[in-house]
Design a protein around this motif. Structure first.
Motif, PDB file in Angstrom:
ATOM      1  N   TRP A 229       3.606  16.839   1.240  1.00  0.00           N
ATOM      2  CA  TRP A 229       3.034  17.029   2.580  1.00  0.00           C
ATOM      3  C   TRP A 229       1.616  17.642   2.661  1.00  0.00           C
ATOM      4  O   TRP A 229       0.861  17.490   3.807  1.00  0.00           O
ATOM      5  CB  TRP A 229       3.903  18.129   3.074  1.00  0.00           C
ATOM      6  N   LEU A 230       1.065  18.573   1.714  1.00  0.00           N
ATOM      7  CA  LEU A 230      -0.318  18.916   1.797  1.00  0.00           C
ATOM      8  C   LEU A 230      -1.382  18.320   1.114  1.00  0.00           C
ATOM      9  O   LEU A 230      -2.640  18.513   1.400  1.00  0.00           O
ATOM     10  CB  LEU A 230      -0.249  20.419   1.095  1.00  0.00           C
ATOM     11  N   HIS A 231      -0.952  17.366   0.065  1.00  0.00           N
ATOM     12  CA  HIS A 231      -2.092  16.672  -0.521  1.00  0.00           C
ATOM     13  C   HIS A 231      -1.940  14.995  -0.539  1.00  0.00           C
ATOM     14  O   HIS A 231      -2.958  14.541  -0.141  1.00  0.00           O
ATOM     15  CB  HIS A 231      -1.811  17.130  -2.152  1.00  0.00           C
ATOM     16  N   ALA A 232      -0.905  14.444  -0.553  1.00  0.00           N
ATOM     17  CA  ALA A 232      -0.629  13.101  -0.554  1.00  0.00           C
ATOM     18  C   ALA A 232      -0.900  12.564   0.783  1.00  0.00           C
ATOM     19  O   ALA A 232      -1.560  11.691   1.246  1.00  0.00           O
ATOM     20  CB  ALA A 232       0.621  12.481  -1.201  1.00  0.00           C
ATOM     21  N   LEU A 233       0.132  13.306   1.837  1.00  0.00           N
ATOM     22  CA  LEU A 233       0.093  12.663   3.185  1.00  0.00           C
ATOM     23  C   LEU A 233      -1.347  12.954   3.925  1.00  0.00           C
ATOM     24  O   LEU A 233      -1.884  11.730   4.748  1.00  0.00           O
ATOM     25  CB  LEU A 233       1.073  13.673   3.906  1.00  0.00           C
TER      26      LEU A 233
END
Length: 316
Positions: A229-233
């Motif tokens: 949620w916080l890095h890849a998306l």
């Protein structure tokens, strides 16, 4: 990225948007001039009198050369005046007000579930890349995306409304009388954007999850939900943001088929009626508004894409 470079890019995009809007205005004027028939003849009735047609043409300014009429329309648009209908004499802004409410309501009802549903589907498919769930989501979204809106709408009306009797087939009685008339149009308008955006999110997530910083984060023990949620998306949203902007543009300017099928009094229906009556100022006014909406929405999408993917040059 320096502020100077960003400001130069933004200026180029704005100038391109102005040029696109001007090109749309010229193209629409040429196309409306090429339409068969005459607005004065249409207004005169089934048995028109030649003298009455001549008076109507003079009153509408249709006896002036096309170039002169175009310059007059351009001057009015630059002053913020969208003009008046040749048929009814009403301001074009009134026609916009008549159809805008229904179109905005449809767009809002579609966008409300669109973003969370598309992101959720894309992330679920990416987390199970190559697995049964990924194949199911990918094949289903591809099949639904391949179905045209008109065919999907006819299928839903036939099955859900005519055979099962669950929902009203059209909005002939008005939206206020039975809000359930909006369910089928919203489903039709929601189907393809969910498929396209979810597939873009899936592709972006797969690419982001394969990058070195994700492997490094996992080695450091970062929770999987945080990685997703916080890095890849955020690093996978640039293409999806541009597709969302195109979807918003389509919802506000291009749902003519769906509005006609379900008899919804939106901007698409207003545009169809104006074309049928050869009401050039109404057609041109709507075209200018649609063009400006498209420019603004695509500029916003480019800004979002540039924010999430600053090394990628985004073009219109």
């Amino acid at each position: 990225m320096s502020r100077t470079r960003h400001g130069s890019w933004l200026l180029r995009r704005l100038l391109l948007g102005v040029a696109q809007s001007a090109a749309v205005l010229v193209l629409v004027f040429l196309l409306t001039e090429a339409l068969p028939g005459d607005a004065a003849v249409a207004l005169a009735g089934d048995s028109p009198d030649p003298e009455r047609i001549a008076r109507l043409r003079e009153a509408m300014g249709l006896d002036h050369p096309p170039v002169e009429r175009f310059l007059e329309r351009l001057g009015g648009l630059l002053r913020g005046d969208l003009g008046r209908s040749l048929v009814t004499g009403r301001p074009v802004a009134d026609y916009l007000a008549d159809g805008l409410g229904t179109t905005l309501l449809l767009a809002a009802l579609v966008l409300l579930p669109l973003v969370p549903l598309a992101v959720w589907l894309g992330m679920r498919a990416a987390r199970r890349e190559g697995g049964p769930l990924d194949r199911l989501i990918s094949s289903t979204t591809l099949a639904v995306y391949a179905a045209p809106e008109f065919a999907l709408g006819v299928l839903l009306v036939t099955v859900v409304s005519l055979h099962l009797g669950w929902l009203p087939p059209t909005a002939v009685g008005g939206i206020g009388a039975d809000p359930a008339v909006l369910v089928l149009p919203v489903l039709v308008l929601l189907a393809r954007p969910v498929c396209s955006i979810s597939r873009l999110v899936r592709a972006g997530m797969i690419e982001s999850l394969a990058r070195p910083y994700v492997r490094q984060a996992r080695r450091y023990g970062v929770p999987e939900w945080r990685i997703h949620w916080l890095h890849a998306l955020p690093n996978s949203l640039a293409p999806a943001a541009q597709q969302l902007a195109r979807t918003c543009d389509w919802l506000l300017c291009g749902v003519v088929v769906v509005e006609s099928l379900f008899v919804l009094p939106g901007l698409g229906s207003v545009l169809l009626d104006a074309v049928a009556a050869r009401d050039v100022p109404v057609v041109q006014g709507l075209a200018v508004v649609f063009a400006l909406l498209a420019v603004v929405l695509n500029l916003a999408a480019d800004l979002v894409a540039r924010r999430f993917a600053p090394r990628t040059e985004v073009t219109a």
